[in-house]
Design a protein around this motif. Structure first.
Motif, PDB file in Angstrom:
ATOM      1  N   ALA A   1       0.829  -1.212   0.000  1.00  0.00           N
ATOM      2  CA  ALA A   1       0.000   0.000   0.000  1.00  0.00           C
ATOM      3  C   ALA A   1       0.861   1.260   0.000  1.00  0.00           C
ATOM      4  O   ALA A   1       0.573   2.218  -0.718  1.00  0.00           O
ATOM      5  N   LYS A   2       1.903   1.246   0.772  1.00  0.00           N
ATOM      6  CA  LYS A   2       2.741   2.441   0.918  1.00  0.00           C
ATOM      7  C   LYS A   2       3.743   2.631  -0.217  1.00  0.00           C
ATOM      8  O   LYS A   2       4.217   3.744  -0.435  1.00  0.00           O
ATOM      9  N   ASN A   3       4.070   1.545  -0.944  1.00  0.00           N
ATOM     10  CA  ASN A   3       5.172   1.638  -1.892  1.00  0.00           C
ATOM     11  C   ASN A   3       4.870   1.261  -3.340  1.00  0.00           C
ATOM     12  O   ASN A   3       5.641   1.613  -4.222  1.00  0.00           O
ATOM     13  N   TYR A   4       3.799   0.533  -3.613  1.00  0.00           N
ATOM     14  CA  TYR A   4       3.590   0.011  -4.964  1.00  0.00           C
ATOM     15  C   TYR A   4       2.381   0.568  -5.702  1.00  0.00           C
ATOM     16  O   TYR A   4       2.244   0.356  -6.898  1.00  0.00           O
ATOM     17  N   CYS A   5       1.486   1.249  -5.036  1.00  0.00           N
ATOM     18  CA  CYS A   5       0.272   1.762  -5.678  1.00  0.00           C
ATOM     19  C   CYS A   5       0.653   2.803  -6.741  1.00  0.00           C
ATOM     20  O   CYS A   5       1.290   3.801  -6.443  1.00  0.00           O
ATOM     21  N   HIS A   6       0.238   2.556  -7.993  1.00  0.00           N
ATOM     22  CA  HIS A   6       0.600   3.445  -9.098  1.00  0.00           C
ATOM     23  C   HIS A   6       0.064   4.857  -8.900  1.00  0.00           C
ATOM     24  O   HIS A   6       0.759   5.835  -9.188  1.00  0.00           O
ATOM     25  N   VAL A   7      -1.164   4.961  -8.437  1.00  0.00           N
ATOM     26  CA  VAL A   7      -1.737   6.288  -8.213  1.00  0.00           C
ATOM     27  C   VAL A   7      -0.995   6.985  -7.078  1.00  0.00           C
ATOM     28  O   VAL A   7      -0.617   8.153  -7.197  1.00  0.00           O
ATOM     29  N   GLY A   8      -0.756   6.270  -5.996  1.00  0.00           N
ATOM     30  CA  GLY A   8      -0.030   6.842  -4.863  1.00  0.00           C
ATOM     31  C   GLY A   8       1.360   7.312  -5.247  1.00  0.00           C
ATOM     32  O   GLY A   8       1.814   8.375  -4.803  1.00  0.00           O
ATOM     33  N   LYS A   9       2.028   6.542  -6.106  1.00  0.00           N
ATOM     34  CA  LYS A   9       3.372   6.931  -6.540  1.00  0.00           C
ATOM     35  C   LYS A   9       3.342   8.136  -7.478  1.00  0.00           C
ATOM     36  O   LYS A   9       4.338   8.820  -7.640  1.00  0.00           O
ATOM     37  N   SER A  10       2.181   8.388  -8.086  1.00  0.00           N
ATOM     38  CA  SER A  10       2.046   9.514  -9.005  1.00  0.00           C
ATOM     39  C   SER A  10       1.664  10.818  -8.304  1.00  0.00           C
ATOM     40  O   SER A  10       1.784  11.888  -8.891  1.00  0.00           O
ATOM     41  N   ILE A  11       1.200  10.706  -7.074  1.00  0.00           N
ATOM     42  CA  ILE A  11       0.813  11.891  -6.307  1.00  0.00           C
ATOM     43  C   ILE A  11       2.076  12.564  -5.765  1.00  0.00           C
ATOM     44  O   ILE A  11       3.023  11.901  -5.364  1.00  0.00           O
ATOM     45  N   ASP A  12       2.069  13.871  -5.754  1.00  0.00           N
ATOM     46  CA  ASP A  12       3.200  14.660  -5.270  1.00  0.00           C
ATOM     47  C   ASP A  12       3.694  14.117  -3.923  1.00  0.00           C
ATOM     48  O   ASP A  12       2.913  14.027  -2.967  1.00  0.00           O
ATOM     49  N   PRO A  13       4.966  13.756  -3.815  1.00  0.00           N
ATOM     50  CA  PRO A  13       5.479  13.212  -2.550  1.00  0.00           C
ATOM     51  C   PRO A  13       5.464  14.219  -1.401  1.00  0.00           C
ATOM     52  O   PRO A  13       5.571  13.830  -0.240  1.00  0.00           O
ATOM     53  N   ALA A  14       5.292  15.497  -1.708  1.00  0.00           N
ATOM     54  CA  ALA A  14       5.220  16.510  -0.646  1.00  0.00           C
ATOM     55  C   ALA A  14       3.880  16.456   0.100  1.00  0.00           C
ATOM     56  O   ALA A  14       3.756  17.011   1.186  1.00  0.00           O
ATOM     57  N   ILE A  15       2.901  15.768  -0.486  1.00  0.00           N
ATOM     58  CA  ILE A  15       1.599  15.640   0.176  1.00  0.00           C
ATOM     59  C   ILE A  15       1.734  14.604   1.293  1.00  0.00           C
ATOM     60  O   ILE A  15       2.111  13.460   1.048  1.00  0.00           O
ATOM     61  N   GLU A  16       1.411  15.033   2.493  1.00  0.00           N
ATOM     62  CA  GLU A  16       1.504  14.140   3.651  1.00  0.00           C
ATOM     63  C   GLU A  16       0.456  13.041   3.534  1.00  0.00           C
ATOM     64  O   GLU A  16      -0.694  13.301   3.188  1.00  0.00           O
ATOM     65  N   ARG A  17       0.877  11.811   3.830  1.00  0.00           N
ATOM     66  CA  ARG A  17      -0.041  10.672   3.836  1.00  0.00           C
ATOM     67  C   ARG A  17       0.039   9.966   5.170  1.00  0.00           C
ATOM     68  O   ARG A  17       1.124   9.669   5.658  1.00  0.00           O
ATOM     69  N   VAL A  18      -1.108   9.699   5.743  1.00  0.00           N
ATOM     70  CA  VAL A  18      -1.188   8.989   7.025  1.00  0.00           C
ATOM     71  C   VAL A  18      -1.980   7.708   6.772  1.00  0.00           C
ATOM     72  O   VAL A  18      -3.121   7.762   6.317  1.00  0.00           O
ATOM     73  N   PHE A  19      -1.353   6.573   7.058  1.00  0.00           N
ATOM     74  CA  PHE A  19      -1.986   5.276   6.838  1.00  0.00           C
ATOM     75  C   PHE A  19      -2.440   4.679   8.163  1.00  0.00           C
ATOM     76  O   PHE A  19      -1.727   4.769   9.162  1.00  0.00           O
ATOM     77  N   GLU A  20      -3.602   4.041   8.132  1.00  0.00           N
ATOM     78  CA  GLU A  20      -4.094   3.256   9.264  1.00  0.00           C
ATOM     79  C   GLU A  20      -4.656   1.965   8.673  1.00  0.00           C
ATOM     80  O   GLU A  20      -5.451   1.987   7.742  1.00  0.00           O
ATOM     81  N   PHE A  21      -4.241   0.839   9.240  1.00  0.00           N
ATOM     82  CA  PHE A  21      -4.700  -0.474   8.782  1.00  0.00           C
ATOM     83  C   PHE A  21      -5.474  -1.117   9.922  1.00  0.00           C
ATOM     84  O   PHE A  21      -4.962  -1.230  11.041  1.00  0.00           O
ATOM     85  N   VAL A  22      -6.716  -1.529   9.630  1.00  0.00           N
ATOM     86  CA  VAL A  22      -7.586  -2.116  10.644  1.00  0.00           C
ATOM     87  C   VAL A  22      -7.966  -3.508  10.164  1.00  0.00           C
ATOM     88  O   VAL A  22      -8.574  -3.658   9.096  1.00  0.00           O
ATOM     89  N   TYR A  23      -7.606  -4.512  10.948  1.00  0.00           N
ATOM     90  CA  TYR A  23      -7.865  -5.896  10.579  1.00  0.00           C
ATOM     91  C   TYR A  23      -8.992  -6.492  11.424  1.00  0.00           C
ATOM     92  O   TYR A  23      -9.253  -6.022  12.533  1.00  0.00           O
ATOM     93  N   ASN A  24      -9.615  -7.539  10.864  1.00  0.00           N
ATOM     94  CA  ASN A  24     -10.688  -8.259  11.556  1.00  0.00           C
ATOM     95  C   ASN A  24     -11.848  -7.326  11.895  1.00  0.00           C
ATOM     96  O   ASN A  24     -12.422  -7.403  12.970  1.00  0.00           O
ATOM     97  N   GLN A  25     -12.158  -6.441  10.928  1.00  0.00           N
ATOM     98  CA  GLN A  25     -13.227  -5.457  11.089  1.00  0.00           C
ATOM     99  C   GLN A  25     -14.511  -6.044  10.517  1.00  0.00           C
ATOM    100  O   GLN A  25     -14.706  -6.084   9.342  1.00  0.00           O
ATOM    101  N   LYS A  26     -15.365  -6.529  11.351  1.00  0.00           N
ATOM    102  CA  LYS A  26     -16.633  -7.135  10.896  1.00  0.00           C
ATOM    103  C   LYS A  26     -17.790  -6.264  11.244  1.00  0.00           C
ATOM    104  O   LYS A  26     -17.836  -5.566  12.181  1.00  0.00           O
TER     105      LYS A  26
END
Length: 130
Positions: A105-130
């Protein structure tokens, strides 16, 4: 080989985009579904596909997953300044599988890699969310 995507401005902040990859056009309206919302939507879709691709390369797959993404604009509202990405999964995964998912998610997404790297990105991953 490149793909041409055609966008036609219809006036009053509306446009229609056609792609040879989709049978139906996408309409944007700055008042309801803006071009920035389309960018964020593309990012979410790309993230999900990228994470599943990486998972399949590691002999597992992602099911029952979604993203919730919000964004903030800069002070003069001319550019996205921050993107908050929440990826929610209906299943739990091993620590090793989580590492594959999160790294992709952080390194391979083509769209994410195309977005200006100066834009701050905050990731949160939530597992077992039912």
């Amino acid at each position: 080989m490149s793909t041409t995507i055609e966008t036609i401005y219809q006036g009053k902040y509306k446009s229609e985009t056609k792609s040879p990859l989709n049978s139906e056009a996408i309409t944007t309206d700055a008042g309801s579904f803006s071009p920035v919302a389309l960018l964020i939507s593309a990012y979410g879709s790309c993230l999900l596909g990228t994470m599943d691709y990486a998972a399949r390369q590691s002999q597992f797959e992602i099911t029952d997953a979604k993203t919730q993404i919000d964004f903030e604009m800069n002070e003069d509202r001319t550019k996205v300044s921050k993107i908050n990405i929440k990826a929610l999964f209906g299943n739990d995964y091993s620590d090793e599988q989580k590492q594959v998912i999160e790294f992709a998610a952080k390194n391979y997404c083509h769209v994410g890699k195309s977005i200006d790297p100066a834009i701050e990105r905050v990731f949160e991953f939530v597992y077992n969310q039912k």
